[in-house]
Design a protein around this motif. Structure first.
Motif, PDB file in Angstrom:
ATOM      1  N   LYS A   2       0.835  -1.188   0.000  1.00  0.00           N
ATOM      2  CA  LYS A   2       0.000   0.000   0.000  1.00  0.00           C
ATOM      3  C   LYS A   2       0.882   1.255   0.000  1.00  0.00           C
ATOM      4  O   LYS A   2       2.045   1.217   0.383  1.00  0.00           O
ATOM      5  CB  LYS A   2      -0.907   0.004   1.229  1.00  0.00           C
ATOM      6  CG  LYS A   2      -1.857  -1.181   1.296  1.00  0.00           C
ATOM      7  CD  LYS A   2      -2.913  -1.113   0.212  1.00  0.00           C
ATOM      8  CE  LYS A   2      -3.899  -2.251   0.341  1.00  0.00           C
ATOM      9  NZ  LYS A   2      -4.942  -2.224  -0.676  1.00  0.00           N
ATOM     10  N   TYR A   4       1.796   3.741   1.817  1.00  0.00           N
ATOM     11  CA  TYR A   4       1.944   4.370   3.119  1.00  0.00           C
ATOM     12  C   TYR A   4       3.419   4.672   3.410  1.00  0.00           C
ATOM     13  O   TYR A   4       3.790   4.956   4.527  1.00  0.00           O
ATOM     14  CB  TYR A   4       1.424   3.440   4.224  1.00  0.00           C
ATOM     15  CG  TYR A   4      -0.025   3.093   4.097  1.00  0.00           C
ATOM     16  CD1 TYR A   4      -0.994   4.079   3.990  1.00  0.00           C
ATOM     17  CD2 TYR A   4      -0.432   1.766   4.085  1.00  0.00           C
ATOM     18  CE1 TYR A   4      -2.333   3.756   3.875  1.00  0.00           C
ATOM     19  CE2 TYR A   4      -1.769   1.436   3.970  1.00  0.00           C
ATOM     20  CZ  TYR A   4      -2.713   2.432   3.871  1.00  0.00           C
ATOM     21  OH  TYR A   4      -4.030   2.104   3.759  1.00  0.00           O
ATOM     22  N   LYS A  68      -5.024  -8.447   7.947  1.00  0.00           N
ATOM     23  CA  LYS A  68      -4.063  -7.595   7.271  1.00  0.00           C
ATOM     24  C   LYS A  68      -3.663  -6.444   8.189  1.00  0.00           C
ATOM     25  O   LYS A  68      -4.511  -5.760   8.754  1.00  0.00           O
ATOM     26  CB  LYS A  68      -4.656  -7.022   5.985  1.00  0.00           C
ATOM     27  CG  LYS A  68      -4.894  -8.043   4.880  1.00  0.00           C
ATOM     28  CD  LYS A  68      -3.602  -8.524   4.275  1.00  0.00           C
ATOM     29  CE  LYS A  68      -3.884  -9.479   3.108  1.00  0.00           C
ATOM     30  NZ  LYS A  68      -2.614 -10.019   2.532  1.00  0.00           N
ATOM     31  N   ARG A  69      -2.371  -6.250   8.359  1.00  0.00           N
ATOM     32  CA  ARG A  69      -1.852  -5.144   9.155  1.00  0.00           C
ATOM     33  C   ARG A  69      -0.813  -4.388   8.348  1.00  0.00           C
ATOM     34  O   ARG A  69      -0.266  -4.900   7.365  1.00  0.00           O
ATOM     35  CB  ARG A  69      -1.223  -5.666  10.453  1.00  0.00           C
ATOM     36  CG  ARG A  69      -2.216  -6.328  11.402  1.00  0.00           C
ATOM     37  CD  ARG A  69      -3.061  -5.314  12.119  1.00  0.00           C
ATOM     38  NE  ARG A  69      -4.034  -5.935  13.020  1.00  0.00           N
ATOM     39  CZ  ARG A  69      -4.270  -5.516  14.263  1.00  0.00           C
ATOM     40  NH1 ARG A  69      -3.603  -4.479  14.749  1.00  0.00           N
ATOM     41  NH2 ARG A  69      -5.178  -6.114  15.006  1.00  0.00           N
ATOM     42  N   ILE A  70      -0.510  -3.167   8.787  1.00  0.00           N
ATOM     43  CA  ILE A  70       0.477  -2.334   8.109  1.00  0.00           C
ATOM     44  C   ILE A  70       1.765  -2.328   8.920  1.00  0.00           C
ATOM     45  O   ILE A  70       1.756  -2.032  10.115  1.00  0.00           O
ATOM     46  CB  ILE A  70      -0.046  -0.894   7.931  1.00  0.00           C
ATOM     47  CG1 ILE A  70      -1.395  -0.900   7.206  1.00  0.00           C
ATOM     48  CG2 ILE A  70       0.971  -0.054   7.168  1.00  0.00           C
ATOM     49  CD1 ILE A  70      -1.373  -1.555   5.856  1.00  0.00           C
ATOM     50  N   GLY A  74       4.996   1.053   5.637  1.00  0.00           N
ATOM     51  CA  GLY A  74       3.726   0.842   4.957  1.00  0.00           C
ATOM     52  C   GLY A  74       3.548  -0.518   4.312  1.00  0.00           C
ATOM     53  O   GLY A  74       2.577  -0.730   3.588  1.00  0.00           O
ATOM     54  N   GLU A  76       2.388  -4.229   3.824  1.00  0.00           N
ATOM     55  CA  GLU A  76       1.216  -4.956   4.308  1.00  0.00           C
ATOM     56  C   GLU A  76       1.573  -6.418   4.571  1.00  0.00           C
ATOM     57  O   GLU A  76       2.281  -7.039   3.785  1.00  0.00           O
ATOM     58  CB  GLU A  76       0.108  -4.867   3.252  1.00  0.00           C
ATOM     59  CG  GLU A  76      -1.246  -5.334   3.723  1.00  0.00           C
ATOM     60  CD  GLU A  76      -2.307  -5.158   2.645  1.00  0.00           C
ATOM     61  OE1 GLU A  76      -2.283  -5.952   1.672  1.00  0.00           O
ATOM     62  OE2 GLU A  76      -3.131  -4.246   2.760  1.00  0.00           O
ATOM     63  N   GLU A 151      -5.278  -1.157   8.208  1.00  0.00           N
ATOM     64  CA  GLU A 151      -5.253  -0.237   7.068  1.00  0.00           C
ATOM     65  C   GLU A 151      -6.200   0.939   7.302  1.00  0.00           C
ATOM     66  O   GLU A 151      -5.859   2.089   7.032  1.00  0.00           O
ATOM     67  CB  GLU A 151      -5.646  -0.977   5.792  1.00  0.00           C
ATOM     68  CG  GLU A 151      -5.713  -0.090   4.564  1.00  0.00           C
ATOM     69  CD  GLU A 151      -6.126  -0.842   3.323  1.00  0.00           C
ATOM     70  OE1 GLU A 151      -6.453  -0.175   2.325  1.00  0.00           O
ATOM     71  OE2 GLU A 151      -6.128  -2.085   3.341  1.00  0.00           O
ATOM     72  N   LYS A 152      -7.407   0.663   7.815  1.00  0.00           N
ATOM     73  CA  LYS A 152      -8.386   1.727   8.035  1.00  0.00           C
ATOM     74  C   LYS A 152      -7.924   2.715   9.105  1.00  0.00           C
ATOM     75  O   LYS A 152      -8.314   3.882   9.089  1.00  0.00           O
ATOM     76  CB  LYS A 152      -9.746   1.133   8.414  1.00  0.00           C
ATOM     77  CG  LYS A 152      -9.758   0.269   9.658  1.00  0.00           C
ATOM     78  CD  LYS A 152     -11.123  -0.369   9.855  1.00  0.00           C
ATOM     79  CE  LYS A 152     -11.139  -1.294  11.054  1.00  0.00           C
ATOM     80  NZ  LYS A 152     -12.441  -1.992  11.216  1.00  0.00           N
ATOM     81  N   VAL A 154      -4.659   3.516   9.568  1.00  0.00           N
ATOM     82  CA  VAL A 154      -3.616   4.315   8.911  1.00  0.00           C
ATOM     83  C   VAL A 154      -4.235   5.379   8.013  1.00  0.00           C
ATOM     84  O   VAL A 154      -3.688   6.478   7.867  1.00  0.00           O
ATOM     85  CB  VAL A 154      -2.668   3.406   8.102  1.00  0.00           C
ATOM     86  CG1 VAL A 154      -1.634   4.235   7.340  1.00  0.00           C
ATOM     87  CG2 VAL A 154      -1.954   2.423   9.024  1.00  0.00           C
ATOM     88  N   MET A 155      -5.394   5.074   7.428  1.00  0.00           N
ATOM     89  CA  MET A 155      -6.082   6.039   6.572  1.00  0.00           C
ATOM     90  C   MET A 155      -6.478   7.293   7.346  1.00  0.00           C
ATOM     91  O   MET A 155      -6.662   8.358   6.760  1.00  0.00           O
ATOM     92  CB  MET A 155      -7.329   5.395   5.958  1.00  0.00           C
ATOM     93  CG  MET A 155      -7.035   4.258   4.999  1.00  0.00           C
ATOM     94  SD  MET A 155      -6.111   4.761   3.527  1.00  0.00           S
ATOM     95  CE  MET A 155      -7.371   5.709   2.676  1.00  0.00           C
TER      96      MET A 155
END
Length: 222
Positions: A2, A4, A68-70, A74, A76, A151-152, A154-155
């Motif tokens: 991703k 990031y 899923k983690r970051i 960034g 994944e 992910e959500k 980090v957004m």
């Protein structure tokens, strides 16, 4: 991967970014490999017992929960945990977001109705986190480091918050030994940045031993 990886340098007056010694990454990886290997071997019996109990309570759901983690810069990756919630936990989350007990880009609920009976025990004792020893062994996590975000989450990060993605995420860290679920998002970020700035082999060892104490006393977990 991703997008990031545009992670800024630390710019807080209290957290100016400092590079570590050249030998530190090597020492850290050796500790990770030895620690995770020993943990997997000596706790394998516990893995089996917890797996059986999870299946007995909810035969339809999986024993291991993959999410899923970051990670660092960034990247994944799949993080593993013992499943502590009902199988439709993500669907139920939609109606619970407003009841989070912490602020910021993170959801925590003290009396989460999605948690199973065995889930309450393994979350309280952090046993649900043990499968992450595999993540440590393969190298996408470390024993010590910032909590790997969703992910959500980090957004919703500010540029300052993204600085915690400069290093490999960990199973434990300053956040976990300083109050765990009782710590809010902003405080967690500051503790992570403090760790990034001050990290060294001795600090990692201290955090690991402090974590063992916190787990046995079940401090601040839910």
């Amino acid at each position: 991967m991703k997008e990031y990886n545009n992670v800024p340098q630390l710019n807080s007056e209290n957290n100016s970014y400092r590079k570590t010694s050249k030998i530190y990454p090597f020492n850290k990886r050796i500790i990770d490999i030895i620690g995770s290997t020993i943990g997997i071997i000596f706790l394998f019996w516990l893995f089996l017992i917890i797996a059986i109990i999870i299946k007995m309570e909810d035969p339809k759901g999986p024993v291991i929960f993959k999410q899923k983690r970051i990670g660092k810069h960034g990247s994944e990756f799949n993080m593993y945990k013992f499943r502590s919630m009902v199988t439709n936990a993500e669907e139920l989350l939609k109606n619970l977001k407003s009841e989070s007990d912490v602020t910021g880009a993170m959801f925590k609920m003290k009396h989460d109705p999605r948690v199973t009976r065995i889930g309450k025990f393994i979350r309280k004792t952090s046993i649900d986190e043990l499968p992450q020893l595999w993540n440590v062994l393969v190298g996408n996590m470390s024993l010590v480091g910032p909590r790997p975000p969703l992910e959500k989450e980090v957004m919703e990060y500010s540029e300052y918050d993204k600085t915690r993605l400069k290093v490999k995420p960990g199973c434990t860290g300053l956040w976990q030994i300083s109050g765990r679920s009782n710590i809010g998002f902003k405080e967690m970020v500051e503790l992570d940045l403090k760790y990034i700035n001050e990290r060294n082999t001795l600090l990692d060892i201290k955090i690991i031993f402090r974590t063992i104490k916190v787990i046995f006393l079940s401090e601040g977990a839910y």
